[in-house]
Design a protein around this motif. Structure first.
Motif, PDB file in Angstrom:
ATOM      1  N   GLU A   1       0.829  -1.202   0.000  1.00  0.00           N
ATOM      2  CA  GLU A   1       0.000   0.000   0.000  1.00  0.00           C
ATOM      3  C   GLU A   1       0.874   1.267   0.000  1.00  0.00           C
ATOM      4  N   GLY A   2       2.190   1.097  -0.204  1.00  0.00           N
ATOM      5  CA  GLY A   2       3.060   2.263  -0.243  1.00  0.00           C
ATOM      6  C   GLY A   2       3.962   2.348   0.985  1.00  0.00           C
ATOM      7  N   LEU A   3       4.901   3.357   0.963  1.00  0.00           N
ATOM      8  CA  LEU A   3       5.908   3.499   2.008  1.00  0.00           C
ATOM      9  C   LEU A   3       5.312   3.826   3.361  1.00  0.00           C
ATOM     10  N   THR A   4       4.402   4.789   3.416  1.00  0.00           N
ATOM     11  CA  THR A   4       3.812   5.160   4.702  1.00  0.00           C
ATOM     12  C   THR A   4       3.044   3.990   5.287  1.00  0.00           C
ATOM     13  N   ALA A   5       2.345   3.270   4.434  1.00  0.00           N
ATOM     14  CA  ALA A   5       1.593   2.113   4.898  1.00  0.00           C
ATOM     15  C   ALA A   5       2.526   1.046   5.451  1.00  0.00           C
ATOM     16  N   ALA A   6       3.688   0.887   4.840  1.00  0.00           N
ATOM     17  CA  ALA A   6       4.652  -0.107   5.322  1.00  0.00           C
ATOM     18  C   ALA A   6       5.164   0.277   6.710  1.00  0.00           C
ATOM     19  N   LYS A   7       5.430   1.578   6.929  1.00  0.00           N
ATOM     20  CA  LYS A   7       5.879   2.033   8.245  1.00  0.00           C
ATOM     21  C   LYS A   7       4.784   1.820   9.291  1.00  0.00           C
ATOM     22  N   LEU A   8       3.553   2.076   8.894  1.00  0.00           N
ATOM     23  CA  LEU A   8       2.436   1.832   9.823  1.00  0.00           C
ATOM     24  C   LEU A   8       2.324   0.341  10.138  1.00  0.00           C
ATOM     25  N   ALA A   9       2.508  -0.504   9.126  1.00  0.00           N
ATOM     26  CA  ALA A   9       2.397  -1.947   9.323  1.00  0.00           C
ATOM     27  C   ALA A   9       3.408  -2.444  10.336  1.00  0.00           C
ATOM     28  N   ALA A  10       4.600  -1.811  10.360  1.00  0.00           N
ATOM     29  CA  ALA A  10       5.633  -2.240  11.308  1.00  0.00           C
ATOM     30  C   ALA A  10       5.229  -1.965  12.753  1.00  0.00           C
ATOM     31  N   ARG A  11       4.368  -0.976  12.956  1.00  0.00           N
ATOM     32  CA  ARG A  11       3.955  -0.638  14.315  1.00  0.00           C
ATOM     33  C   ARG A  11       2.610  -1.247  14.696  1.00  0.00           C
ATOM     34  N   ARG A  12       2.070  -2.034  13.803  1.00  0.00           N
ATOM     35  CA  ARG A  12       0.780  -2.632  14.117  1.00  0.00           C
ATOM     36  C   ARG A  12       0.963  -3.931  14.890  1.00  0.00           C
ATOM     37  N   GLY A  13      -0.080  -4.323  15.584  1.00  0.00           N
ATOM     38  CA  GLY A  13      -0.001  -5.525  16.396  1.00  0.00           C
ATOM     39  C   GLY A  13       0.161  -6.782  15.570  1.00  0.00           C
ATOM     40  N   VAL A  14       0.751  -7.779  16.195  1.00  0.00           N
ATOM     41  CA  VAL A  14       0.936  -9.078  15.540  1.00  0.00           C
ATOM     42  C   VAL A  14      -0.436  -9.715  15.299  1.00  0.00           C
ATOM     43  N   LEU A  15      -0.626 -10.311  14.129  1.00  0.00           N
ATOM     44  CA  LEU A  15      -1.887 -11.001  13.832  1.00  0.00           C
ATOM     45  C   LEU A  15      -2.120 -12.128  14.823  1.00  0.00           C
ATOM     46  N   LEU A  16      -3.319 -12.221  15.327  1.00  0.00           N
ATOM     47  CA  LEU A  16      -3.677 -13.254  16.305  1.00  0.00           C
ATOM     48  C   LEU A  16      -4.129 -14.497  15.550  1.00  0.00           C
TER      49      LEU A  16
ATOM     50  N   ALA B   1       3.427  10.571  14.471  1.00  0.00           N
ATOM     51  CA  ALA B   1       4.497  10.680  15.459  1.00  0.00           C
ATOM     52  C   ALA B   1       5.127   9.320  15.734  1.00  0.00           C
ATOM     53  N   GLU B   2       4.312   8.269  15.745  1.00  0.00           N
ATOM     54  CA  GLU B   2       4.804   6.917  16.046  1.00  0.00           C
ATOM     55  C   GLU B   2       5.717   6.394  14.937  1.00  0.00           C
ATOM     56  N   ILE B   3       5.494   6.816  13.679  1.00  0.00           N
ATOM     57  CA  ILE B   3       6.321   6.298  12.582  1.00  0.00           C
ATOM     58  C   ILE B   3       7.318   7.350  12.098  1.00  0.00           C
ATOM     59  N   GLY B   4       7.450   8.479  12.837  1.00  0.00           N
ATOM     60  CA  GLY B   4       8.442   9.496  12.493  1.00  0.00           C
ATOM     61  C   GLY B   4       8.104  10.249  11.237  1.00  0.00           C
ATOM     62  N   GLN B   5       6.853  10.442  10.937  1.00  0.00           N
ATOM     63  CA  GLN B   5       6.431  11.184   9.770  1.00  0.00           C
ATOM     64  C   GLN B   5       5.868  12.539  10.197  1.00  0.00           C
ATOM     65  N   ALA B   6       5.841  13.447   9.265  1.00  0.00           N
ATOM     66  CA  ALA B   6       5.306  14.779   9.545  1.00  0.00           C
ATOM     67  C   ALA B   6       3.798  14.700   9.709  1.00  0.00           C
ATOM     68  N   ARG B   7       3.259  15.707  10.471  1.00  0.00           N
ATOM     69  CA  ARG B   7       1.816  15.785  10.683  1.00  0.00           C
ATOM     70  C   ARG B   7       1.105  15.842   9.328  1.00  0.00           C
ATOM     71  N   GLY B   8       0.019  15.122   9.221  1.00  0.00           N
ATOM     72  CA  GLY B   8      -0.749  15.067   7.982  1.00  0.00           C
ATOM     73  C   GLY B   8      -0.381  13.902   7.092  1.00  0.00           C
ATOM     74  N   CYS B   9       0.495  12.988   7.601  1.00  0.00           N
ATOM     75  CA  CYS B   9       0.963  11.886   6.756  1.00  0.00           C
ATOM     76  C   CYS B   9      -0.154  10.923   6.351  1.00  0.00           C
ATOM     77  N   LEU B  10      -1.230  10.884   7.110  1.00  0.00           N
ATOM     78  CA  LEU B  10      -2.300   9.955   6.735  1.00  0.00           C
ATOM     79  C   LEU B  10      -3.694  10.590   6.786  1.00  0.00           C
ATOM     80  N   MET B  11      -3.716  11.938   6.864  1.00  0.00           N
ATOM     81  CA  MET B  11      -5.021  12.597   6.966  1.00  0.00           C
ATOM     82  C   MET B  11      -5.905  12.279   5.761  1.00  0.00           C
ATOM     83  N   SER B  12      -5.357  12.387   4.567  1.00  0.00           N
ATOM     84  CA  SER B  12      -6.156  12.111   3.366  1.00  0.00           C
ATOM     85  C   SER B  12      -6.597  10.660   3.324  1.00  0.00           C
ATOM     86  N   ALA B  13      -5.669   9.736   3.670  1.00  0.00           N
ATOM     87  CA  ALA B  13      -6.018   8.317   3.664  1.00  0.00           C
ATOM     88  C   ALA B  13      -7.107   8.020   4.686  1.00  0.00           C
TER      89      ALA B  13
END
Length: 602
Positions: free
Chosen positions: A314-329, A507-519
Motif C-alpha cells: 500500500e506504499g511506504l507510509t503504509a509499510a511504516k504503519l504496518a511495522a507498528r501494528r499488532g501481531v496477527l492473532l 508521530a509513532e512512525i516518524g512522519q510529519a503531521r498530515g501523513c495519513l489525513m487524506s487516507a
C-alpha cells in the motif's frame, strides 16, 4: 184398494235403470272429508280469531259450493256452559273454489270447549278451543344446516337472536339485538334452545348464525314465530334452517401482512459481516479504523478496491504503519491483532483504542449488537397496505386495487415504520388485479410493485439500530461520528477523529503531521461503502416485489357484506395467504406470507 200406476211410468223407470246413457252423480255415493288448518285453537279472554277448514271430495279434490255448518258443543265431563260466553259469528258457510270455508270464534272467559264442523256425506270435525288467561308461553328453536351449506371447517355452533314483535323482512342491520331485547343464545347445531315468556298475541322472528370452530360466521337464517301458534304451557318446536352465507367482498380494506422469507437472503450475510467487523476483534473499532486508513493509500477498483482490506503493498507510509501494528492473532479468525507489535512495543491498535472514552458510551457499548441486529434484519417483515375490491359484470368476478403503504422491520426496541411513499418508489399501487370469489374465499391474481427492499432495509436499520443509539441515521455521517469519539490532546487543544489518528500515528512512525489525513478521510468513504454494500445488493430496478394469494371473506354482523378478509392468529385456514417473489440485484427469492384485512369503508 191398492193404488195402481200407469204402465208407461213403470216402463220409464225400468228404462232408466237399464239405459247406460243416464249418469248418476258419483259425489253423492262416496264420503267427503273436512281438513282443519289447525287441530287446536288458543285464544285469550274475549279475543276473536278466524279458523279455516277445507272440504275434500272422495278422491282428495277440493269440493266447492258445499254448505259447512258450525256449532259449539259441550265438552264431555264439563257443564253445559263450558263455553263460558264463547260465540260463533255465523253457524254456516259455503266453500270457495278451493273447498275452503272460514268461521270466526269469539272467546269468553277462560275455558276449554269444542266446535263441531259438519257437511253432508262427511264425518264431523271437532276443533278444540282453549281460552286461557296466560298471555305468554315457551318456544323451542331448533337450528339445522340446510342442504346448501358446504362449510370448511364445519359449522358447530348456532348463535340465536330472538326478536320480539319483529319479522324476518326487513331484519335490523347487523346482528345486534334491539335495545331491551333478549340476550343472544349459543347452542350446538341440531340442539334446540328454549325461549320462555313469548307473547302469544305477538309475531316474532328468530335470527340465527352458524359459526365454525374458529369463530367465523359461515351460515345464517331467520324464521318467524307467530304467537298464535304457541301454547301457554307446552313448548312448541320451530325449525330454523341455516343457509350458506356468501358475503360480498366489495369495499375498501386495511391489510396487515406478515412475510416470512423461505431462506435467508444472500445480501443479508454481506450486511451482517460488514457490521460485525466493527466489533469483531478485541481492539475494535480501532483495528478496523487502521485497516480502512491503510487500505486507502493505494486503491484500484479491479485489483485493490477500497474495502478496508489492505493489500500487501500500500506504499511506504503504509509499510511504516504496518511495522507498528499488532501481531496477527492466529488464535482468532480474520484480521484481529495483538496489543503489541513484533518488537514488543504497544501496538498502534492498542494506542488508537486508548483514544476512545473509557466511560460508558451507548454506541461503543452496543457495537456487537449491531451485527446481531443486522443478521435478523429481514427475518420477519410486516407491511400495511390498502386493498379495494370492486364489482364487475359477473357475480363471482372482481377487480382489486392494492396499494403498499408502510413496511415495518423487527429491529431495536420496536417496529420502525417506513412510509414507502417517502422513498419515491414509482409503483406502489397495482390496479385492476383480477380476483375470483369461490366458496367464500377471494382468490387474487399476480400483481407487482417496486418495493425497493434495500432502501427500506437501510432506512429501517439506520432508524432503529443507529439513530436509537445517538448516531446520525446516515452512513456517510455515521462513520465520522463513530470515530469522532476517539480524541487526544494536541498543542493545548483536543483533536478528534482523523486529526487524532494523524497526530498519534505520524508521530509513532516518524512522519510529519498530515501523513495519513487524506487516507483516513478516504478510508471513511470505504467503510461507509462496505457497510452499505449488502443493502445495495437487496435492491433491483423495476418491479421487484410480486404477490398472489387468497383470503377467507368473513361477515361478522350478518349483513352479507365482508367485514374482514381473513383473521390473523386464529389457526390454520383463518388468515389469508400470499406467495410471491423478491427480485434482488443478482437473485430471486421466493416467500410466503399470512395476511388479514379489516373493512374501512363501504
Amino acid at each position: 184398494m191398492p193404488r195402481r200406476f200407469p204402465l208407461c211410468c213403470v216402463t220409464l223407470v225400468l228404462a232408466a235403470a237399464c239405459d247406460d246413457s243416464v249418469k248418476v252423480d258419483e259425489s253423492l255415493m262416496g264420503p267427503f272429508s273436512i281438513q282443519p288448518a289447525t287441530s287446536a285453537v288458543t285464544l285469550g279472554p274475549f279475543e276473536q280469531r278466524q279458523i279455516s277448514v277445507q272440504v275434500l271430495g272422495p278422491r282428495g279434490e277440493a269440493a266447492p259450493t258445499r254448505i259447512v255448518e258450525f256449532s259449539i258443543i259441550a265438552t264431555p265431563g264439563q257443564p253445559d256452559d263450558a263455553a263460558r260466553g264463547a260465540t260463533l259469528r255465523a253457524d254456516r258457510a259455503i266453500t270457495d273454489d278451493d273447498g275452503r270455508a272460514s268461521l270466526t270464534v269469539k272467546a269468553g272467559l277462560p275455558t276449554v270447549f269444542q266446535v263441531r264442523v259438519s257437511t253432508s256425506h262427511a264425518p264431523s270435525l271437532f276443533l278444540t278451543v282453549m281460552v286461557h288467561s296466560n298471555t305468554h308461553g315457551p318456544v323451542e328453536i331448533a337450528p339445522a344446516l340446510d342442504e346448501d351449506v358446504d362449510a370448511t371447517p364445519p359449522i358447530t355452533t348456532a348463535r340465536l337472536f330472538f326478536l320480539d314483535d319483529h319479522t324476518c323482512d326487513p331484519m335490523p342491520g347487523g346482528v345486534v339485538a334491539p335495545t331491551g331485547g333478549r340476550p343472544a343464545r349459543s347452542v350446538p347445531i341440531d340442539v334446540a334452545a328454549t325461549f320462555t315468556s313469548v307473547a302469544l298475541a305477538g309475531h316474532h322472528a328468530v335470527f340465527g348464525l352458524g359459526m365454525s370452530q374458529d369463530g367465523i360466521l359461515r351460515a345464517s337464517g331467520c324464521v318467524e314465530v307467530p304467537g298464535t301458534s304457541l301454547l301457554p304451557h307446552s313448548p312448541v318446536r320451530v325449525l330454523l334452517p341455516l343457509h350458506q352465507l356468501r358475503p360480498s367482498p366489495i369495499g375498501e380494506f386495511r391489510a396487515t401482512t406478515h412475510l416470512q422469507v423461505s431462506a435467508p437472503l444472500p445480501p443479508i450475510q454481506t450486511i451482517t459481516d460488514a457490521w460485525k467487523a466493527l466489533s469483531e476483534c478485541p481492539l475494535d473499532p480501532g483495528r478496523l479504523w487502521l485497516d480502512c486508513t491503510v487500505d486507502a493509500f493505494r486503491t484500484d477498483e479491479a485489483t485493490d478496491p477500497l474495502d478496508c482490506r489492505p493489500a500487501a503493498d500500500e506504499g511506504l507510509t503504509a509499510a511504516k504503519l504496518a511495522a507498528r501494528r499488532g501481531v496477527l492473532l492466529t488464535a482468532m479468525p480474520g484480521r484481529c491483532r495483538d496489543r503489541f507489535d513484533s518488537a514488543g512495543n504497544p501496538s498502534l491498535e492498542a494506542l488508537v483504542q486508548a483514544m476512545f472514552p473509557t466511560e460508558r458510551v451507548p454506541l461503543l457499548d452496543d457495537l456487537p449488537a449491531l451485527g446481531r441486529e443486522a443478521q435478523s434484519l429481514l427475518d420477519a417483515i410486516q407491511f400495511q397496505s390498502t386493498i379495494t375490491v370492486s364489482a364487475t359484470g359477473f357475480p363471482e368476478q372482481f377487480l382489486v386495487d392494492h396499494r403498499l403503504r408502510v413496511l415495518e422491520l423487527p429491529l431495536g426496541a420496536g417496529l420502525p415504520a417506513i412510509d414507502l411513499s417517502s422513498l419515491g418508489s414509482p409503483v406502489l399501487t397495482s390496479r385492476f388485479v383480477p380476483a375470483t370469489l369461490k366458496r367464500n374465499e377471494l382468490q387474487i391474481g399476480p400483481h407487482a410493485f417496486t418495493l425497493r427492499l434495500g432502501s427500506v432495509a437501510r432506512l429501517g436499520f439506520l432508524k432503529a439500530s443507529i439513530a436509537a443509539r445517538g448516531a446520525p441515521p446516515d452512513l456517510d455521517a455515521f462513520v465520522p461520528h463513530l470515530f469522532s469519539l476517539a480524541s487526544r490532546p494536541d498543542r493545548n487543544t483536543r483533536v478528534v477523529g482523523c486529526a487524532a489518528l494523524d497526530a498519534l500515528s505520524c508521530a509513532e512512525i516518524g512522519q510529519a503531521r498530515g501523513c495519513l489525513m487524506s487516507a483516513c478521510l478516504l478510508g471513511f468513504e470505504g467503510l461507509a461503502r462496505t457497510l452499505d454494500a449488502g443493502f445495495a445488493a437487496l435492491e433491483r430496478d423495476g418491479l421487484d416485489f410480486q404477490l398472489s394469494g387468497s383470503v377467507p371473506v368473513i361477515d361478522v354482523d350478518g349483513d352479507r357484506k365482508a367485514d374482514l378478509l381473513g383473521r390473523l392468529g386464529q389457526g390454520a385456514g383463518a388468515a389469508g395467504a400470499w406467495t410471491g417473489e423478491l427480485r434482488l440485484r443478482r437473485t430471486i427469492s421466493r416467500f410466503s406470507a399470512t395476511w388479514a384485512a379489516e373493512r374501512v369503508s363501504q
